[in-house]
Scaffold this motif. Structure first.
Motif, PDB file in Angstrom:
ATOM      1  N   SER A  81       0.150  -1.697   9.917  1.00 60.45           N
ATOM      2  CA  SER A  81      -0.117  -0.368   9.336  1.00 60.45           C
ATOM      3  C   SER A  81      -1.532   0.076   9.678  1.00 60.45           C
ATOM      4  O   SER A  81      -2.338  -0.718  10.143  1.00 60.45           O
ATOM      5  CB  SER A  81      -0.040  -0.435   7.803  1.00 60.45           C
ATOM      6  OG  SER A  81       1.255  -0.639   7.374  1.00 60.45           O
ATOM      7  N   ALA A  82      -1.831   1.311   9.348  1.00 64.48           N
ATOM      8  CA  ALA A  82      -3.200   1.820   9.510  1.00 64.48           C
ATOM      9  C   ALA A  82      -4.135   1.062   8.572  1.00 64.48           C
ATOM     10  O   ALA A  82      -3.731   0.632   7.493  1.00 64.48           O
ATOM     11  CB  ALA A  82      -3.223   3.308   9.191  1.00 64.48           C
ATOM     12  N   THR A 136      -4.732   6.384   6.451  1.00 59.33           N
ATOM     13  CA  THR A 136      -3.742   7.464   6.470  1.00 59.33           C
ATOM     14  C   THR A 136      -4.143   8.550   5.466  1.00 59.33           C
ATOM     15  O   THR A 136      -4.078   9.747   5.767  1.00 59.33           O
ATOM     16  CB  THR A 136      -2.335   6.915   6.166  1.00 59.33           C
ATOM     17  OG1 THR A 136      -2.103   5.814   7.050  1.00 59.33           O
ATOM     18  CG2 THR A 136      -1.261   7.951   6.362  1.00 59.33           C
ATOM     19  N   GLU A 183      -2.299   3.896  13.048  1.00 54.80           N
ATOM     20  CA  GLU A 183      -1.651   2.655  13.475  1.00 54.80           C
ATOM     21  C   GLU A 183      -2.087   2.256  14.883  1.00 54.80           C
ATOM     22  O   GLU A 183      -2.142   1.074  15.219  1.00 54.80           O
ATOM     23  CB  GLU A 183      -0.134   2.806  13.402  1.00 54.80           C
ATOM     24  CG  GLU A 183       0.501   2.448  12.047  1.00 54.80           C
ATOM     25  CD  GLU A 183       0.183   3.392  10.908  1.00 54.80           C
ATOM     26  OE1 GLU A 183      -0.314   4.506  11.161  1.00 54.80           O
ATOM     27  OE2 GLU A 183       0.423   3.016   9.734  1.00 54.80           O
ATOM     28  N   PHE A 197       5.494   2.666  11.487  1.00 52.39           N
ATOM     29  CA  PHE A 197       5.509   4.022  10.922  1.00 52.39           C
ATOM     30  C   PHE A 197       5.722   5.121  11.948  1.00 52.39           C
ATOM     31  O   PHE A 197       5.843   6.270  11.589  1.00 52.39           O
ATOM     32  CB  PHE A 197       4.174   4.166  10.160  1.00 52.39           C
ATOM     33  CG  PHE A 197       3.755   5.485   9.595  1.00 52.39           C
ATOM     34  CD1 PHE A 197       4.508   6.138   8.630  1.00 52.39           C
ATOM     35  CD2 PHE A 197       2.544   6.056   9.985  1.00 52.39           C
ATOM     36  CE1 PHE A 197       4.058   7.328   8.062  1.00 52.39           C
ATOM     37  CE2 PHE A 197       2.087   7.241   9.426  1.00 52.39           C
ATOM     38  CZ  PHE A 197       2.852   7.878   8.459  1.00 52.39           C
ATOM     39  N   ARG A 209       5.666   8.212   4.308  1.00 50.39           N
ATOM     40  CA  ARG A 209       4.664   7.301   3.747  1.00 50.39           C
ATOM     41  C   ARG A 209       5.268   5.932   3.440  1.00 50.39           C
ATOM     42  O   ARG A 209       6.362   5.840   2.905  1.00 50.39           O
ATOM     43  CB  ARG A 209       4.039   7.882   2.472  1.00 50.39           C
ATOM     44  CG  ARG A 209       3.211   9.140   2.657  1.00 50.39           C
ATOM     45  CD  ARG A 209       2.116   9.022   3.698  1.00 50.39           C
ATOM     46  NE  ARG A 209       1.164   7.927   3.535  1.00 50.39           N
ATOM     47  CZ  ARG A 209       0.041   7.975   2.829  1.00 50.39           C
ATOM     48  NH1 ARG A 209      -0.259   9.061   2.165  1.00 50.39           N
ATOM     49  NH2 ARG A 209      -0.774   6.936   2.769  1.00 50.39           N
ATOM     50  N   GLY A 210       4.540   4.895   3.812  1.00 48.72           N
ATOM     51  CA  GLY A 210       5.035   3.537   3.580  1.00 48.72           C
ATOM     52  C   GLY A 210       6.022   3.082   4.643  1.00 48.72           C
ATOM     53  O   GLY A 210       6.631   2.015   4.531  1.00 48.72           O
ATOM     54  N   GLY A 211       6.176   3.882   5.706  1.00 47.11           N
ATOM     55  CA  GLY A 211       7.238   3.658   6.686  1.00 47.11           C
ATOM     56  C   GLY A 211       7.100   2.432   7.579  1.00 47.11           C
ATOM     57  O   GLY A 211       8.056   2.067   8.274  1.00 47.11           O
ATOM     58  N   SER A 212       5.954   1.769   7.561  1.00 52.57           N
ATOM     59  CA  SER A 212       5.830   0.568   8.397  1.00 52.57           C
ATOM     60  C   SER A 212       6.807  -0.524   7.974  1.00 52.57           C
ATOM     61  O   SER A 212       7.247  -1.329   8.789  1.00 52.57           O
ATOM     62  CB  SER A 212       4.407   0.000   8.328  1.00 52.57           C
ATOM     63  OG  SER A 212       3.502   0.922   8.866  1.00 52.57           O
ATOM     64  N   ASP A 213       7.150  -0.560   6.696  1.00 55.65           N
ATOM     65  CA  ASP A 213       8.161  -1.528   6.242  1.00 55.65           C
ATOM     66  C   ASP A 213       9.466  -1.292   7.004  1.00 55.65           C
ATOM     67  O   ASP A 213      10.148  -2.228   7.419  1.00 55.65           O
ATOM     68  CB  ASP A 213       8.457  -1.357   4.740  1.00 55.65           C
ATOM     69  CG  ASP A 213       7.255  -1.662   3.857  1.00 55.65           C
ATOM     70  OD1 ASP A 213       6.415  -2.478   4.264  1.00 55.65           O
ATOM     71  OD2 ASP A 213       7.170  -1.065   2.768  1.00 55.65           O
TER      72      ASP A 213
HETATM   73  N1  ASP Z   1       0.081   4.047   7.240  1.00 55.66           N
HETATM   74  C1  ASP Z   1       1.267   4.626   6.678  1.00 55.66           C
HETATM   75  C2  ASP Z   1       1.028   5.016   5.226  1.00 55.66           C
HETATM   76  O1  ASP Z   1      -0.053   4.795   4.699  1.00 55.66           O
HETATM   77  C3  ASP Z   1       2.470   3.746   6.821  1.00 55.66           C
HETATM   78  C4  ASP Z   1       2.408   2.437   6.076  1.00 55.66           C
HETATM   79  O2  ASP Z   1       1.347   1.970   5.690  1.00 55.66           O
HETATM   80  O3  ASP Z   1       3.481   1.843   5.863  1.00 55.66           O
HETATM   81  O4  ASP Z   1       1.888   5.558   4.607  1.00 55.66           O
END
Ligand code: ASP
Ligand code: ADP
Ligand code: MG
Length: 592
Positions: free
Chosen positions: A41-42, A47, A74, A136, A150-154
């Motif tokens: 992730s970033a 982000t 990222e 992401f 948001r949170g898409g790296s999972d």
């Molecule tokens: N960097 C992105 C976010 O903060 C994706 C992630 O962290 O999963 O939403």
């Protein structure tokens, strides 16, 4: 050689020391005999910083440019991670979403994965390199950069694990696993050894920010076991698989969505299609409705309440005003300071008294319940935001979630649950439209009856009282819907097995008399139609199509409840088979 995917979240790569620590973990996994793909992730809050920058320029940045901007976060961390691995004497290659070949649709800022090519990754892995993939992000057919939300790296991590038929997908984060609720809010929360896909899906959509809910949809669809663990220690963590921690416990976790706004459309004429008018106006503004409650109508009118994220309230009210005008409804009310508290558990479907326990605990603290919705494995209540934290803590305590359940299944070693590597042909076929909506089927339950308690005083403890009596008789309540109080009164409807109707109605009548409410109403035979599937909430429109097709067929909907994996509607018993046929036809092409 087995493949392992290791994802590191923002806090886990927040500075150079943490990046080096993550690189060492990956190298260790490689030394243990794995082909290693890292998803990164970033860094830290990067982000958020980028979003802040965009907002300084304009309130409404074009979505395409937002993705262009956010994807840089990222790109920074994959490059630094590759340098870290290199500096430790091992080979690595960083790849952006486009370089991997993650192709998405063109819905900027919340794109869905269509396909992923594996060749470049496989080649690098064959050469002994650690592959470092940017989380992401992807590209659409026209090579525009997209992001997954948001949170898409999972989701990137689980998707890569699926296409590579990896033996393990490790999510390294700043907590050492999935807890019974957010440990930052409730310090007594307990780490669970394992949790089922369905429970995690519901918890994620109910506010448990530890996993991106779409990543769990993926994991379920492709049977990828997920191992959530700490980036900073070697603690055992949590396995997310098909099996729950315990089959006996009614509740496995609790969650909160803090910033919700509630809107109630008043005095809606109770005819087929009225709810549709409201929903479609709001859908047209791309606002996702959350809790939707339509209660039984009195004298030909009904109230429809729903919640939306607080930030979406102004847009929503615009749509509601249009709907009210079109329907000739009686106006609307709203409150923007509310929070949703949910409890989730596979066991609640078969045990009596779960709702009652939650309602009683909240009542004991004087916390009033504004709306109730339930699904098979989730109960959600809306409360005033000032009570949110206390409410979460209270329900956590009420279900003794800080204690290990009896007969807890021990988390198995991830490798032992690895899916068998599929034949290349099957895999390729499965990867078409990776995030497409899947409807498992439409089912009809004609075994239930409905009771509605009318005009319940809207004060703490009344829902608890009603369900306490019902549970004391061992009756398992299925759907519960409590509408928002109007002039201090609410309507509370629930469904029960038909053989329990007389008893339930009797209890409701006694209680109504004592409370000075009106005589309860009931329907001896209702039909409950359930549409179940994967991706039903993130693909908005399933619920809309259901309501539209029922309305077109002149079938009135009495009760609605929605969850991450299901939409349920209750109609008059006599309409059951026809409603089933209507829905099957409407959703035909989506059913697998
Ligand atoms: N960097 C992105 C976010 O903060 C994706 C992630 O962290 O999963 O939403
Ligand atoms: P990452 O940047 O690694 O993706 P996130 O911040 O997205 O990390 O997710 C981890 C955070 O999720 C934790 O710090 C915790 O506060 C929060 N959280 C919310 N609910 C839960 C839960 N049920 N279990 C564990 N953590 C939770
Ligand atoms: Mg996250």
């Amino acid at each position: 050689m087995p493949t392992i995917v290791q994802k590191f979240g923002g806090t886990s790569v927040a500075d150079s020391a943490k990046i080096l620590a993550a690189a060492r973990k990956a190298i260790r996994a490689q030394k243990d005999g794995n082909r290693v793909v890292m998803v990164v992730s970033a860094m830290g809050k990067n982000t958020d910083l980028l979003i802040g920058l965009a907002r300084e320029i304009t309130e409404e940045p074009p979505a395409r440019e937002m993705d262009m901007l956010l994807s840089t976060g990222e790109q920074v961390s994959v490059a630094l991670m590759a340098m870290a691995v290199d500096s430790l004497g091992h080979e690595a290659i960083s790849l952006t979403g486009a370089q991997i070949g993650i192709v998405t649709d063109s819905t900027h800022t919340k794109a869905r994965i269509r396909s992923i090519s594996t060749e470049r990754m496989q080649k690098a892995l064959d050469e002994g390199k650690i592959v470092i993939a940017a989380g992401f992000q992807g590209v659409d057919e026209a090579k525009n950069i997209t992001t997954l939300g948001r949170g898409g790296s999972d989701t990137t991590a689980v998707a890569l694990a699926a296409v590579l038929a990896a033996g393990a997908c490790e999510i390294h984060t700043d907590v050492d696993g999935v807890y019974t609720t957010d440990p930052r809010v409730v310090p007594e929360a307990r780490r669970v050894g394992r949790i089922s896909y369905d429970e995690m899906l519901e918890l994620a959509s109910a506010g448990a920010g530890v996993m991106h809910s779409r990543s769990i949809e993926f994991a379920k669809k492709f049977s990828v076991p997920i191992h959530v663990r700490s980036s900073f220690s070697d603690n055992p963590g949590t396995m997310i698989t098909a099996e729950p921690e315990s089959h006996d416990q009614p509740v496995c976790g609790a969650a909160m969505v803090k910033n919700e706004a509630r809107v109630t459309v008043l005095n809606v004429p109770d005819r087929p299609g009225a709810a549709m008018t409201v929903f479609s106006r709001i859908a047209a503004k791309h606002v996702a409705m959350d809790m939707i409650v339509q209660n039984i109508a009195e004298d030909g009118i009904a109230d429809i309440s729903f919640t939306v994220p607080r930030d979406d309230l102004p847009t929503t009210l615009g749509a509601v005003e249009e709907a009210v005008r079109q329907l000739g409804a009686g106006g609307y009310s709203y409150d923007e300071d509310e929070s949703k508290i949910s409890v989730v558990g596979l066991g609640m479907a078969t045990q009596p008294g779960v709702a009652q326990r939650m309602f009683r605990a909240l009542a004991a603290k004087g916390i009033n319940i504004l709306l109730i919705t339930t699904s098979e494995i989730k109960i959600s209540v809306l409360v005033a935001r000032e009570h949110a934290q206390e409410a979460l803590r209270t329900v956590h305590e009420a279900f003794a979630l800080d204690r290990e359940p009896p007969a807890a299944l021990v988390a198995a070693e991830p490798a032992a649950e690895a899916p068998k590597a599929e034949a290349a042909v099957d895999m390729a076929a499965r990867l078409e439209g990776m995030e497409d909506l899947i409807i498992g089927g439409v089912s009809l339950d004609q075994s239930q009856a409905r009771v509605t308690v009318v005009g319940v005083p809207d004060t703490p403890g009344l829902a608890a009282e009603i369900f306490e009596q019902i549970a004391a008789d061992g009756i398992v309540v299925d759907m519960i819907v409590q509408s928002v109080g109007r002039e201090g009164h609410a309507n509370l409807s629930f469904t029960i097995p038909q053989e329990n109707l007389d008893k339930s109605l009797h209890l409701a009548a006694e209680l109504s008399k004592r409370l000075g409410c009106q005589t309860p109403t009931s329907c001896p035979e209702v039909a409950k139609l359930s549409v179940s599937g994967i991706g039903m909430r993130s693909h908005t429109g399933v619920a809309r199509r259901m309501f539209q097709s029922l309305a077109d067929a002149g079938i009135n909907v009495d009760m609605i409840s929605t969850s991450e994996v299901r939409v349920n509607v209750v109609v008059d018993g006599a309409q059951g088979p026809r409603a089933l046929a209507v829905l099957q036809k409407e959703l035909e092409e989506l059913i697998v």
